[in-house]
Scaffold this active site. Structure first.
Site, PDB file in Angstrom:
ATOM      1  N   GLU A 196      -6.045   3.600   4.591  1.00 45.68           N
ATOM      2  CA  GLU A 196      -7.322   4.224   3.936  1.00 45.68           C
ATOM      3  C   GLU A 196      -7.246   5.704   4.376  1.00 45.68           C
ATOM      4  O   GLU A 196      -8.098   6.075   4.726  1.00 45.68           O
ATOM      5  CB  GLU A 196      -8.596   3.526   4.557  1.00 45.68           C
ATOM      6  CG  GLU A 196      -8.500   1.863   4.005  1.00 45.68           C
ATOM      7  CD  GLU A 196      -8.307   1.652   2.793  1.00 45.68           C
ATOM      8  OE1 GLU A 196      -8.487   2.580   1.908  1.00 45.68           O
ATOM      9  OE2 GLU A 196      -7.878   0.757   2.461  1.00 45.68           O
ATOM     10  N   GLY A 197      -6.156   6.444   4.462  1.00 43.87           N
ATOM     11  CA  GLY A 197      -6.046   7.487   5.051  1.00 43.87           C
ATOM     12  C   GLY A 197      -5.653   7.681   6.185  1.00 43.87           C
ATOM     13  O   GLY A 197      -6.823   6.961   7.200  1.00 43.87           O
TER      14      GLY A 197
END
Length: 598
Positions: free
Chosen positions: A443-444
């Protein structure tokens, strides 16, 4: 085998005594009938589900993992996972915070956030299956067409179907502007999607009859880069207007990743071979729609590490009270035993208290963000919605990165408390460490979150949003600054708040001259910001605890809260000084290193 006790008392403390969640949310018409008893009752039952149904499957899921039949492209999940999901759906848990228009229970997002913390503490790998569906629900709820909402949202709300997010491709991860998946328009208004995606959590499983994939792809005439990305809804099975399932769509799981942790979750390689999809949102503006899901996922990932921090702490605490090793340096404490329990040793307590402080600070921050998200979505006052949305945007990268960094540190500390036994699978501690490690990556990555915080959320508007949150800190300092009993909490918080303004301005000026200075300082900057936020919440919690004690409340919970706050400010909060020093050292010692990295 590890155990898990839902931290209901601390959740209730944060919700009702610190944040006054019910009063804050009752200003929103849809929550006008909300009451504390309802929230407590729902979470008590949710805690039972987590501890009694999903937690016993955690070690099993880690040992068995998922299996793929490469002929049928079907995935079998670990023993008991499918049955647990059926209980989850039957209990109505999937619908907890969903819109009543689509069959949801309409409870605040706060409720769902607390429930999911408990699910993550009990079994992160299992929780990822229904967890991703909430993001898909939010994206469709915000950007789907009326037809898409009518056809798909009731099924996502009930949990009858699940959802995924398909972003990453073999050649690109966070840099979505490089993606190659293609979407060809068809005469009937649909699109044929062709491409390959990897690292798709819960991308294939045996829980439900259908899986809804939200897929990023490019239209034939799309601009290059991130401005040419569109979002499409691609179901595993086609869905008729009456909701019945039709033909199998050519979107297949071609492989499962062999991972360090979260073995119980199917991390799928997905091939789309002319799969039929429908456009979500506007052409070439898919990132706007997907960011709804991505931001929900980032808050969710922080919540995953919060759950792991809590469960690792709980088990390490029990072990430290029972495990006998050596004698206390100040003399025997358990004189009837051949050695003292290891909890008498200062450094063991330091490790335990670090995990406890990270859990309690993270819980306060997480619940606060959930409350602000409810306000940003549904409050009748436009200014309140805007302010709340700004705060959520500011805190989202901190929740994702700070809580996951802390979670990995806390699970490592908890495993260390167990000594050699922590390295053995049966105790569950090494699994918590392995499961926690992914949360810093997906998610980053946390570095990407740091760049987002400093570059987009702070410097891009000259610190306006940071000052908006800073006003809350200033209000607390003004209210408690004359309270001598609060000095040990307020003084360091006030000092850091003042330093943060100077620190941000300095990095901003350096970045204006050389943008790489922002990259060099961003990770340290985010941790400083994380401590500022934690410090604010620990000061608020300490204030409530002091008042309760002054009023004669003898519940040891309040003394424990004060002791944890004192530990946090004395032992963890001072990290900010070294972080600001390293950030200020400049980027030259990172980039002028060609010889060192030759």
């Amino acid at each position: 085998m590890p155990s898990y006790t839902p931290p209901l008392r601390d959740m209730q403390f944060v919700m009702h005594e610190v944040l006054n969640v019910v009063d804050e949310l009752k200003t929103i018409p849809r929550y006008g009938d909300l009451d504390a008893d309802t929230l407590n009752a729902v979470l008590e039952e949710g805690g039972k589900f987590a501890s009694e149904v999903t937690q016993p499957l955690n070690l099993i899921g880690d040992s068995q993992g998922c299996t793929l039949d490469k002929t049928t492209h079907e995935v079998t999940t670990p023993q008991g996972f499918k049955e647990a999901y059926a209980q989850y759906v039957e209990g109505g848990w999937a619908a907890l915070s969903c819109d009543s228009e689509y069959g949801g229970q309409g409870l605040p997002f706060v409720t769902n956030q607390c429930f999911y913390e408990m699910l993550n503490g009990a079994n992160q790998a299992w929780t990822m299956y229904p967890g991703l569906s909430h993001g898909a629900y939010e994206a469709l709820h915000a950007h789907g067409t009326d037809e898409q909402k009518k056809k798909y949202l009731p099924k996502l709300t009930s949990g009858e179907w699940t959802g995924t997010m398909c972003l990453t491709e073999p050649h690109c991860g966070t840099d979505l502007g490089m993606l190659r998946t293609k979407a060809e328009p068809q005469a009937d208004g649909t699109y044929k999607i062709t491409g390959n995606k990897i690292f798709i959590s819960a991308g294939e499983h045996d829980f439900t009859s259908n899986i809804l994939h939200l897929v990023l792809a490019r239209l034939p005439d799309a601009p290059k880069g991130s401005k040419g990305i569109s979002l499409f809804l691609v179901p595993k099975f086609m869905v008729a207007d009456d909701g019945s399932l039709g033909a199998r769509n050519p979107v297949f799981c071609t492989g499962l990743e062999h991972k360090m942790g979260i073995h119980g979750n199917a991390t799928a390689q997905i091939a789309l071979d002319g799969a039929v999809g429908t456009l979500v949102g506007e052409p070439n503006k898919g990132l706007q729609a997907m960011f709804v899901m991505m931001n929900a996922a980032r808050l969710g990932v922080g919540n995953q590490s919060l759950g792991l921090t809590e469960v690792a702490y709980q088990n390490a605490l029990v072990y430290a009270k029972e495990r006998l090793q050596m004698r206390s340096l100040s003399g025997p404490k358990a004189k009837d035993q051949p050695a003292d329990p290891i909890i008498v040793h200062p450094d063991v307590r330091k490790m335990l208290l670090t995990a406890k402080a990270y859990a309690e600070g993270g819980r306060a921050m997480s619940i606060y963000c959930a409350m602000m998200l409810d306000k940003s979505l549904y409050h009748p006052d436009e200014k309140v919605r805007k302010d709340a949305d700004d705060i959520v945007a500011l805190l989202t990268p901190i929740v994702k990165a700070f809580l996951t960094d802390n979670g990995f540190a806390a699970t490592n500390h908890a495993m260390q408390v167990f000594g050699g036994h922590g390295y053995i699978h049966e105790t569950g501690m090494e699994q918590f460490v392995r499961d926690a490690r992914i949360n810093m990556i997906y998610e980053g990555t946390n570095t990407v979150q740091s760049l987002d915080l400093l570059g987009r959320k702070v410097l891009a508007n000259q610190g306006a949003t940071l000052r908006k949150f800073g006003k809350q800190i200033e209000t607390l300092i003004a209210a408690e600054g004359v309270n001598e009993k609060m000095a040990e909490f307020i003084n360091p918080l006030a000092y850091l708040a003042d330093q943060m303004t100077k620190f941000t301005t300095e990095i901003g000026f350096k970045g204006f001259v050389n943008p790489d200075e922002v990259g060099g300082a961003s990770v340290d900057y985010l941790r400083v910001a994380g401590h500022l936020v934690f410090g604010y919440f620990f000061a608020r919690m300490a204030s409530v605890a002091l008042k309760a004690i002054a009023e004669g409340n003898t519940d040891p919970f309040y003394q424990a809260k004060l002791q944890t706050a004192r530990f946090y400010f004395a032992r963890l909060f001072p990290e900010t000084a070294s972080l600001m020093r390293t950030a200020r050292s400049g980027v030259a010692n990172l980039l002028d290193t060609d010889a060192a990295l030759a």
